[in-house]
Scaffold this active site. Structure first.
Site, PDB file in Angstrom:
ATOM      1  N   HIS A 127      -9.366 -33.537  35.222  1.00 44.08           N
ATOM      2  CA  HIS A 127     -10.564 -34.342  35.511  1.00 44.08           C
ATOM      3  C   HIS A 127     -10.223 -35.648  36.200  1.00 44.08           C
ATOM      4  O   HIS A 127     -11.015 -36.583  36.166  1.00 44.08           O
ATOM      5  CB  HIS A 127     -11.334 -34.612  34.203  1.00 44.08           C
ATOM      6  CG  HIS A 127     -11.908 -33.351  33.613  1.00 44.08           C
ATOM      7  ND1 HIS A 127     -12.258 -33.248  32.286  1.00 44.08           N
ATOM      8  CD2 HIS A 127     -12.168 -32.136  34.164  1.00 44.08           C
ATOM      9  CE1 HIS A 127     -12.723 -32.023  32.051  1.00 44.08           C
ATOM     10  NE2 HIS A 127     -12.665 -31.333  33.176  1.00 44.08           N
ATOM     11  N   CYS A 135     -11.288 -43.134  48.494  1.00 44.46           N
ATOM     12  CA  CYS A 135     -12.364 -43.593  49.384  1.00 44.46           C
ATOM     13  C   CYS A 135     -13.445 -42.524  49.518  1.00 44.46           C
ATOM     14  O   CYS A 135     -13.164 -41.348  49.737  1.00 44.46           O
ATOM     15  CB  CYS A 135     -11.764 -43.892  50.763  1.00 44.46           C
ATOM     16  SG  CYS A 135     -12.997 -44.312  52.000  1.00 44.46           S
ATOM     17  N   CYS A 138     -13.255 -41.568  53.628  1.00 39.30           N
ATOM     18  CA  CYS A 138     -12.115 -40.839  54.237  1.00 39.30           C
ATOM     19  C   CYS A 138     -11.240 -40.139  53.200  1.00 39.30           C
ATOM     20  O   CYS A 138     -10.226 -39.523  53.546  1.00 39.30           O
ATOM     21  CB  CYS A 138     -11.265 -41.819  55.059  1.00 39.30           C
ATOM     22  SG  CYS A 138     -10.350 -42.999  54.043  1.00 39.30           S
ATOM     23  N   CYS A 161     -12.147 -49.516  51.113  1.00 38.52           N
ATOM     24  CA  CYS A 161     -10.960 -48.776  51.542  1.00 38.52           C
ATOM     25  C   CYS A 161     -10.216 -49.582  52.621  1.00 38.52           C
ATOM     26  O   CYS A 161     -10.832 -50.142  53.530  1.00 38.52           O
ATOM     27  CB  CYS A 161     -11.430 -47.434  52.117  1.00 38.52           C
ATOM     28  SG  CYS A 161     -10.215 -46.551  53.077  1.00 38.52           S
ATOM     29  N   THR A 202      -9.654 -31.734  21.622  1.00 39.79           N
ATOM     30  CA  THR A 202     -10.743 -31.450  22.548  1.00 39.79           C
ATOM     31  C   THR A 202     -11.855 -30.697  21.824  1.00 39.79           C
ATOM     32  O   THR A 202     -11.606 -29.867  20.959  1.00 39.79           O
ATOM     33  CB  THR A 202     -10.274 -30.649  23.782  1.00 39.79           C
ATOM     34  OG1 THR A 202     -11.382 -30.479  24.691  1.00 39.79           O
ATOM     35  CG2 THR A 202      -9.717 -29.279  23.406  1.00 39.79           C
TER      36      THR A 202
HETATM   37  C1  BV8 Z   1     -18.502 -28.154  37.484  1.00 44.31           C
HETATM   38  C2  BV8 Z   1     -15.448 -37.451  33.790  1.00 44.31           C
HETATM   39  C3  BV8 Z   1     -19.679 -27.127  39.262  1.00 44.31           C
HETATM   40  C4  BV8 Z   1     -14.324 -38.331  33.766  1.00 44.31           C
HETATM   41  C5  BV8 Z   1     -15.889 -35.456  32.592  1.00 44.31           C
HETATM   42  C6  BV8 Z   1     -19.932 -23.388  32.944  1.00 44.31           C
HETATM   43  C7  BV8 Z   1     -19.100 -23.304  34.048  1.00 44.31           C
HETATM   44  C8  BV8 Z   1     -18.961 -24.388  34.902  1.00 44.31           C
HETATM   45  C9  BV8 Z   1     -19.637 -25.591  34.658  1.00 44.31           C
HETATM   46  C10 BV8 Z   1     -20.455 -25.676  33.572  1.00 44.31           C
HETATM   47  C11 BV8 Z   1     -20.600 -24.589  32.706  1.00 44.31           C
HETATM   48  N1  BV8 Z   1     -21.458 -24.961  31.728  1.00 44.31           N
HETATM   49  C12 BV8 Z   1     -21.827 -26.254  31.934  1.00 44.31           C
HETATM   50  C13 BV8 Z   1     -21.259 -26.710  33.056  1.00 44.31           C
HETATM   51  C14 BV8 Z   1     -21.461 -28.044  33.608  1.00 44.31           C
HETATM   52  C15 BV8 Z   1     -20.445 -29.055  33.098  1.00 44.31           C
HETATM   53  C16 BV8 Z   1     -20.169 -28.928  31.624  1.00 44.31           C
HETATM   54  O1  BV8 Z   1     -19.154 -28.398  31.227  1.00 44.31           O
HETATM   55  N2  BV8 Z   1     -21.066 -29.465  30.816  1.00 44.31           N
HETATM   56  C17 BV8 Z   1     -20.882 -29.420  29.368  1.00 44.31           C
HETATM   57  C18 BV8 Z   1     -20.992 -30.831  28.794  1.00 44.31           C
HETATM   58  C19 BV8 Z   1     -21.914 -28.470  28.818  1.00 44.31           C
HETATM   59  N3  BV8 Z   1     -19.197 -28.947  33.834  1.00 44.31           N
HETATM   60  C20 BV8 Z   1     -19.081 -29.614  34.981  1.00 44.31           C
HETATM   61  O2  BV8 Z   1     -19.979 -30.265  35.476  1.00 44.31           O
HETATM   62  C21 BV8 Z   1     -17.738 -29.529  35.686  1.00 44.31           C
HETATM   63  N4  BV8 Z   1     -17.985 -29.298  37.056  1.00 44.31           N
HETATM   64  O3  BV8 Z   1     -18.583 -27.174  36.833  1.00 44.31           O
HETATM   65  O4  BV8 Z   1     -18.977 -28.264  38.767  1.00 44.31           O
HETATM   66  C22 BV8 Z   1     -19.132 -26.813  40.578  1.00 44.31           C
HETATM   67  C23 BV8 Z   1     -18.374 -25.657  40.738  1.00 44.31           C
HETATM   68  C24 BV8 Z   1     -17.919 -25.350  41.995  1.00 44.31           C
HETATM   69  C25 BV8 Z   1     -18.183 -26.196  43.070  1.00 44.31           C
HETATM   70  C26 BV8 Z   1     -18.917 -27.368  42.884  1.00 44.31           C
HETATM   71  C27 BV8 Z   1     -19.400 -27.686  41.634  1.00 44.31           C
HETATM   72  C28 BV8 Z   1     -17.001 -30.860  35.617  1.00 44.31           C
HETATM   73  C29 BV8 Z   1     -16.627 -31.202  34.226  1.00 44.31           C
HETATM   74  C30 BV8 Z   1     -15.843 -32.531  34.187  1.00 44.31           C
HETATM   75  C31 BV8 Z   1     -16.804 -33.613  33.890  1.00 44.31           C
HETATM   76  N5  BV8 Z   1     -16.113 -34.888  33.735  1.00 44.31           N
HETATM   77  N6  BV8 Z   1     -15.485 -36.695  32.544  1.00 44.31           N
HETATM   78  C32 BV8 Z   1     -14.550 -39.346  32.695  1.00 44.31           C
HETATM   79  O5  BV8 Z   1     -15.524 -40.114  32.775  1.00 44.31           O
HETATM   80  O6  BV8 Z   1     -13.705 -39.363  31.785  1.00 44.31           O
HETATM   81  S1  BV8 Z   1     -16.163 -34.635  31.152  1.00 44.31           S
HETATM   82  C33 BV8 Z   1     -15.453 -35.412  29.792  1.00 44.31           C
HETATM   83  O7  BV8 Z   1     -15.428 -34.380  28.787  1.00 44.31           O
HETATM   84  C34 BV8 Z   1     -14.020 -35.855  29.930  1.00 44.31           C
HETATM   85  O8  BV8 Z   1     -13.375 -35.423  31.091  1.00 44.31           O
HETATM   86  C35 BV8 Z   1     -13.378 -35.204  28.712  1.00 44.31           C
HETATM   87  O9  BV8 Z   1     -12.033 -35.054  28.845  1.00 44.31           O
HETATM   88  C36 BV8 Z   1     -14.102 -33.928  28.703  1.00 44.31           C
HETATM   89  C37 BV8 Z   1     -13.973 -33.044  27.512  1.00 44.31           C
HETATM   90  O10 BV8 Z   1     -14.256 -33.813  26.358  1.00 44.31           O
HETATM   91  P1  BV8 Z   1     -13.112 -33.851  25.244  1.00 44.31           P
HETATM   92  O11 BV8 Z   1     -11.871 -34.314  25.915  1.00 44.31           O
HETATM   93  O12 BV8 Z   1     -13.065 -32.557  24.550  1.00 44.31           O
HETATM   94  O13 BV8 Z   1     -13.595 -35.019  24.288  1.00 44.31           O
HETATM   95  P2  BV8 Z   1     -14.757 -34.960  23.201  1.00 44.31           P
HETATM   96  O14 BV8 Z   1     -15.115 -36.371  22.881  1.00 44.31           O
HETATM   97  O15 BV8 Z   1     -15.817 -33.993  23.641  1.00 44.31           O
HETATM   98  O16 BV8 Z   1     -14.061 -34.301  21.906  1.00 44.31           O
HETATM   99  C38 BV8 Z   1     -13.048 -35.025  21.225  1.00 44.31           C
HETATM  100  C39 BV8 Z   1     -12.411 -34.060  20.264  1.00 44.31           C
HETATM  101  O17 BV8 Z   1     -11.289 -34.687  19.686  1.00 44.31           O
HETATM  102  C40 BV8 Z   1     -13.321 -33.637  19.122  1.00 44.31           C
HETATM  103  O18 BV8 Z   1     -13.192 -32.258  18.880  1.00 44.31           O
HETATM  104  C41 BV8 Z   1     -12.768 -34.429  17.920  1.00 44.31           C
HETATM  105  O19 BV8 Z   1     -12.911 -33.712  16.706  1.00 44.31           O
HETATM  106  C42 BV8 Z   1     -11.315 -34.539  18.290  1.00 44.31           C
HETATM  107  N7  BV8 Z   1     -10.636 -35.703  17.736  1.00 44.31           N
HETATM  108  C43 BV8 Z   1     -11.159 -36.922  17.451  1.00 44.31           C
HETATM  109  N8  BV8 Z   1     -10.168 -37.732  16.988  1.00 44.31           N
HETATM  110  C44 BV8 Z   1      -9.017 -37.005  17.011  1.00 44.31           C
HETATM  111  C45 BV8 Z   1      -9.310 -35.721  17.486  1.00 44.31           C
HETATM  112  N9  BV8 Z   1      -8.375 -34.769  17.626  1.00 44.31           N
HETATM  113  C46 BV8 Z   1      -7.115 -35.085  17.282  1.00 44.31           C
HETATM  114  N10 BV8 Z   1      -6.750 -36.300  16.819  1.00 44.31           N
HETATM  115  C47 BV8 Z   1      -7.671 -37.273  16.669  1.00 44.31           C
HETATM  116  N11 BV8 Z   1      -7.310 -38.496  16.198  1.00 44.31           N
HETATM  117 ZN    ZN Z   2     -11.558 -44.788  53.721  1.00 45.46          ZN
END
Ligand code: BV8
Ligand code: ZN
Length: 259
Positions: A127, A135, A138, A161, A202
């Site tokens: 991600h 940019c 570009c 940029c 995750t």
């Molecule tokens: C895309 C940005 C289309 C950066 C993020 C099916 C197929 C494809 C897409 C989808 C699909 N269904 C839905 C979608 C759309 C969407 C999606 O997945 N939505 C979800 C929410 C339903 N996916 C997308 O939009 C993706 N793009 O598919 O584009 C496309 C395809 C082709 C061509 C053009 C377009 C893009 C997804 C990326 C989005 N960007 N972030 C930022 O701001 O950081 S997502 C965000 O969630 C972060 O990247 C993060 O890493 C990611 C996952 O979250 P987690 O890391 O799991 O964190 P979370 O808080 O959820 O959980 C924490 C866990 O840790 C918990 O389980 C907890 O219990 C545990 N924990 C807590 N403390 C501890 C611990 N574990 C261990 N030790 C501890 N101490």
């Molecule tokens: Zn540029």
């Protein structure tokens, strides 16, 4: 000793190629907010559409740039914890134990640089990264301002940029944006070739990244989750170890060192 710990340790001893797949929970004990699982998680406090989509960026670049800079500042002000260090040391601890070389790759959904700062060499960012702006016009990598970003700012004009004066954007993958295909294909190949996969911190709700541990399961790999709460991926796990990254991973290394 919890059976999950010994089962995972045994599987790691047999493995010669290991993938460690991490999410925001991996950085939680370094004080970096997760996205979904706690009252102070990011999506509980901020609007996902406003902050992590192209439309949100188009609507208010200054708000989004300030938010990502604040998150970058939080990463700069913290340190990797013992779990990050354990992952960075795991391959050499295993080699010291059985004499074989072990290839360990980190595939992370995180946009921080804590794995690298802990010493992990092979880190794939699915991600993107807070430290790699680029940019809008570009697509060239952008220069970040030196010094510590001010996390209190609610609006900050994105830098320009140096090549074409276009706006820089955060180098992260927003919702609705495609993941970097080179990295994703690399990650898929590593999962295909691995003997064991650790899934740490995750929720398993974000796609297509969540496909990787599920593929590992369908390929018959040993897949184990380290997470205080069972994630959406728990049903695909050989082992779900209800512990945290900073507690569980160092304990694994203690078992492996003890022999
Ligand atoms: C895309 C940005 C289309 C950066 C993020 C099916 C197929 C494809 C897409 C989808 C699909 N269904 C839905 C979608 C759309 C969407 C999606 O997945 N939505 C979800 C929410 C339903 N996916 C997308 O939009 C993706 N793009 O598919 O584009 C496309 C395809 C082709 C061509 C053009 C377009 C893009 C997804 C990326 C989005 N960007 N972030 C930022 O701001 O950081 S997502 C965000 O969630 C972060 O990247 C993060 O890493 C990611 C996952 O979250 P987690 O890391 O799991 O964190 P979370 O808080 O959820 O959980 C924490 C866990 O840790 C918990 O389980 C907890 O219990 C545990 N924990 C807590 N403390 C501890 C611990 N574990 C261990 N030790 C501890 N101490
Ligand atoms: Zn540029």
């Amino acid at each position: 000793m919890p059976v999950q710990k010994t089962t995972i340790a045994q599987a790691l001893l047999q493995a010669r190629r290991i993938v460690v797949f991490t999410g925001a929970g991996m950085s939680a004990e370094s004080g970096i907010a997760t996205f979904r699982n706690a009252p102070d998680s990011l999506w509980a406090k901020f609007n996902t559409r406003e902050m992590a989509t192209r439309q949100g960026w188009r609507d208010n670049k200054e708000r989004v740039w300030a938010w990502y800079e604040g998150r970058r500042g939080a990463v700069m002000q913290t340190e990797p914890h013992g779990g990050h260090v354990a992952i960075a040391q795991l391959a050499s601890v295993l080699k010291a134990r059985h004499g074989h070389s072990v290839q360990l790759d980190v595939v992370t959904q995180n946009v921080d640089n804590l794995h690298e700062r802990a010493g992990s060499a092979n880190v794939i960012h699915l991600h993107g990264s807070l430290f790699a702006p680029r940019c809008m016009a570009c697509d060239e990598p952008g220069e970040l301002a030196p010094g510590m970003p001010d996390p209190t700012l609610m609006a900050l004009p994105p830098p320009r940029c140096q090549h074409c004066q276009g706006y820089l954007r955060p180098g992260v993958v927003w919702f609705g944006e495609e993941m970097p295909q080179t990295e994703f294909r690399q990650a898929e190949d590593l999962v295909d070739a691995c003997d064991a996969m650790l899934v740490v911190g995750t929720s398993g709700v974000v796609w297509p990244a969540a496909e990787l541990p599920i593929n590992a399961h369908h390929l018959g790999k040993f897949v184990a989750e380290i997470n205080p709460e069972p994630s959406e991926l728990a049903k695909y796990m050989r082992v779900q170890w209800p512990t945290s990254a900073a507690q569980g991973l160092p304990q694994l290394l203690d078992v492996l060192r003890a022999g």
